[in-house]
Write a protein that holds these residues in place. Structure first.
Motif, short mmCIF file in Angstrom:
data_model
loop_
_atom_site.label_atom_id
_atom_site.label_comp_id
_atom_site.label_asym_id
_atom_site.label_seq_id
_atom_site.Cartn_x
_atom_site.Cartn_y
_atom_site.Cartn_z
N LEU A 38 -72.38 -32.19 -42.67
CA LEU A 38 -72.93 -31.71 -41.24
C LEU A 38 -72.31 -30.64 -40.58
N ALA A 39 -72.86 -29.50 -40.28
CA ALA A 39 -72.28 -28.48 -39.42
C ALA A 39 -73.31 -27.66 -38.87
N SER A 40 -72.77 -26.98 -37.83
CA SER A 40 -73.57 -25.72 -37.20
C SER A 40 -73.35 -24.63 -37.78
N ILE A 41 -74.57 -23.93 -38.19
CA ILE A 41 -74.49 -22.67 -39.11
C ILE A 41 -75.21 -21.61 -38.34
N SER A 42 -74.98 -20.47 -38.88
CA SER A 42 -75.78 -19.15 -38.08
C SER A 42 -76.95 -19.04 -38.90
N PHE A 43 -77.90 -18.02 -38.36
CA PHE A 43 -79.03 -17.66 -39.07
C PHE A 43 -78.64 -16.85 -40.53
N GLU A 44 -77.73 -16.28 -40.39
CA GLU A 44 -77.17 -15.27 -41.71
C GLU A 44 -76.73 -16.27 -42.86
N ASP A 45 -76.18 -17.57 -42.38
CA ASP A 45 -75.96 -18.51 -43.57
C ASP A 45 -76.92 -18.96 -44.16
N THR A 46 -78.01 -19.07 -43.51
CA THR A 46 -79.39 -19.75 -43.98
C THR A 46 -79.76 -19.00 -45.34
N LYS A 47 -79.35 -17.76 -45.20
CA LYS A 47 -79.73 -17.02 -46.51
C LYS A 47 -79.07 -17.51 -47.68
N ILE A 48 -78.10 -18.21 -47.56
CA ILE A 48 -77.35 -18.67 -48.98
C ILE A 48 -78.33 -19.34 -49.70
N ILE A 49 -79.14 -20.07 -49.20
CA ILE A 49 -79.96 -21.15 -49.79
C ILE A 49 -81.24 -20.23 -50.54
N LYS A 50 -81.51 -19.05 -49.77
CA LYS A 50 -82.71 -18.45 -50.49
C LYS A 50 -82.30 -17.48 -51.56
N ASP A 51 -81.02 -16.85 -51.31
CA ASP A 51 -80.59 -16.13 -52.26
C ASP A 51 -79.90 -17.00 -53.44
N GLY A 52 -79.56 -18.35 -53.20
CA GLY A 52 -79.22 -19.34 -54.38
C GLY A 52 -80.40 -19.67 -55.40
N GLU A 53 -81.38 -19.35 -54.98
CA GLU A 53 -82.78 -19.67 -55.90
C GLU A 53 -82.57 -19.02 -57.02
N GLU A 54 -81.91 -17.91 -57.22
CA GLU A 54 -81.98 -17.16 -58.35
C GLU A 54 -80.63 -17.06 -58.92
N THR A 55 -79.68 -17.78 -58.37
CA THR A 55 -78.35 -17.59 -58.86
C THR A 55 -77.67 -19.20 -59.13
N LYS A 56 -78.16 -20.03 -58.43
CA LYS A 56 -77.43 -21.66 -58.59
C LYS A 56 -77.86 -22.23 -59.81
N THR A 57 -76.93 -22.84 -60.40
CA THR A 57 -77.40 -23.92 -61.51
C THR A 57 -77.40 -25.41 -61.18
#
Length: 536
Positions: free
Chosen positions: A398-417
């Motif tokens: 658990l950690a404080s993150i920025s709004f920009e960091d939240t895009k990692i989850i959205k972008d990961g929809e197409e790339t993660k396994t």
């Protein structure tokens, strides 16, 4: 830069300067002397048009609005009361032609009529300060600054326009650089709020306050515009949520209508100058909103009776517990937020466990009173959550993150396994040939075409999705069972891949082993996405 933004920046600069120079601007006698000196030295409008002040005194206009119509941009002078301003203007009036209403120096104790231009909003702005301060004190936002926006009665648009027409009729060359009523009102309530709360007015502050003022007596002042076709103002009523509401009469519609109607046409239908009013305005609402803050982490789910989020159909609850229900309230309370949004990197069914390093998630804290928490406090929250139902749900990282960091989850929809472990049943007893057929794909990827599963057709569009299976590995058990480990592209329907979904999934595990197959238990072993990001 837009004119509005430029004006706001100028006002912010003026507000900060004023606060630094004066600790009590309302009762500072130097202000009166400064206004008197400005008039004696030749306030531009009074030099060019000596009858301007007289024209303003001919209508029931407050002193502050007089300064606005004269185009006075020494904003500090508006801190003087209406009567104080009128007294100074009257004493320094140099018109050789008396106005239609005689100018007599008002006494401070004389009751002053409600201003026909601002309907008392600017005239009595300080009356709203105590309620605003009480609200700020009650909410207890951790902040050093605030931004303020105001909404004034729509009638002030009509009445300021009407006064402008009247003054132009009296004096064709009357200056047309009147000061925006909203900006003056904003400063008049912000100054005492600053002094009483210790906060600073800052137009870039993340804490935004919306103060709305209403005036019932003049709420229909704009209606006459809708009778003029050229105004384009169309006002209708409609039923919404069992209430009758009016549409088409928003401030932007009224502003646009005023630009479409000529002064002569306005005067022929409307009131020029505006009609007197007898009641003061009222505070309609105070809304306070801070920018969202974000916190991210990963959750593990060890139980097969916990959904990711509350799960129900109609009034029937399908899962008594949810990950968000166990995790999120403690975090929301720590930030003293109004609400939250729980966003995850994909989802698993309620009867699927989430193991390994957990599934990435983040929470958007909506309107938090506390903008940030020390890392030590966040760690304490994580520990506390992990004691609620440790046998069912836990979180980590658990950690404080920025709004920009939240895009990692959205972008990961197409790339993660993702990696899975599935306990599978086969209609034929498991033999070595079946295991070898599966293990042929241990180091060889392939694609499957999946039609939208029958079980979700009611909520998802019918389409064919092409997904990559990176590897398969079978481990035989006794009889008709085997465990299959899968490494797949995100978004692959694992259950349908196993049983084939009545032929809607090609190929499937069933087609690979050459008999019927079904899934008994499913676990997510890993979600291959680096989240939360390491501290910078």
């Amino acid at each position: 830069m837009s004119s509005t933004k430029h004006l706001s920046e100028n006002l912010e600069h003026e507000s900060k300067r004023i606060k630094q120079e004066h600790t009590d601007i309302k009762h500072n006698g130097e202000l009166k002397a400064r206004l008197e000196k400005a008039l004696q030295d030749g306030l531009k409008v009074t030099t060019s048009h000596p009858t301007c002040i007289g024209a303003l005194f001919s209508i029931s206009c407050c002193g502050r609005c007089m300064l606005r119509f004269l185009g006075v941009r020494d904003f500090e002078l508006y801190a003087l009361s209406s009567n104080e301003i009128k007294s100074i203007l009257a004493a320094n009036n140099t018109t050789s032609t008396p106005p239609t209403t005689s100018i007599e120096k008002p006494m401070e104790t004389d009751p002053e009529p409600i201003c026909i231009a601002c309907v008392g909003t600017v005239q009595h702005a300080e009356d709203f300060v105590n309620e605003i301060v009480e609200r700020i004190t009650k909410e207890k936002y951790i902040t050093k600054t605030f931004n303020m926006n105001v909404t004034l009665p729509t009638s002030t648009l009509i009445r300021n326009h009407s006064v402008g027409i009247y003054l132009n009729e009296k004096l064709p060359h009357f200056p047309k650089n009147q000061v925006d009523i909203k900006e003056i009102f904003k400063l008049l309530i912000s100054w005492p709020v600053e002094r009483q709360t210790g906060l600073t007015l800052d137009f870039s502050s993340e804490l935004r306050m919306q103060v709305s003022i209403k005036h019932e007596e003049t709420k229909d002042d704009h209606i006459f515009l809708s009778t003029m076709k050229e105004s384009g103002l169309v006002i209708k009523t409609k039923r919404e949520n069992r209430k009758i509401i009016t549409v088409g009469d928003g401030r932007h519609h009224v502003v646009k209508a005023l630009t479409c109607v000529s002064d002569s046409r306005f005067a022929s239908v409307g009131s020029v100058p505006p009609k007197p009013v007898s009641t003061k305005p009222e505070l309609e609402s105070i809304e306070m909103m801070r920018d969202s803050v974000y916190i991210g982490g990963r959750y593990l789910k060890f139980s097969r009776d916990v959904s990711q989020t509350p799960w129900s159909v109609g009034t029937t609850v399908l899962a008594e517990l949810s990950v968000s229900g166990i995790v999120c309230d403690a975090i929301k309370d720590a930030y003293r937020a109004d609400d939250y949004k729980f966003v995850t990197a994909g989802r698993e069914d309620a009867n699927v466990r989430m193991l390994g390093n957990g599934r990435p998630f983040y929470m958007e804290m909506i309107n938090p009173r506390i903008p940030s928490l020390p890392s030590e406090t966040i760690k304490e929250i994580e520990t506390r959550i992990n004691t609620i139902m440790p046998e069912k749900v836990q979180i980590r990282s658990l950690a404080s993150i920025s709004f920009e960091d939240t895009k990692i989850i959205k972008d990961g929809e197409e790339t993660k396994t993702k990696s899975y472990s599935a306990l599978c049943w086969t209609s034929n007893p498991v033999n070595q040939a079946m295991v070898d057929a599966v293990n042929e794909f241990t180091n060889k990827s392939f694609y499957v075409e999946q039609q939208t599963p029958i079980r979700v057709l009611q909520r998802r569009a019918q389409m064919i999705r092409k997904k990559q299976i990176h590897s398969l590995k079978a481990f035989p058990l006794e009889g008709h069972f085997m465990v299959v480990h899968l490494h797949t592209e995100a978004g692959t329907y694992i259950k349908e891949f196993v049983h084939g979904d009545l032929g809607r999934n090609q190929p499937s595990l069933a087609s690979i082993v050459g008999c019927e197959a079904d899934i008994m238990e499913l676990d997510v072993l890993e979600v291959d996405l680096e989240f939360p990001p390491p501290p910078s």
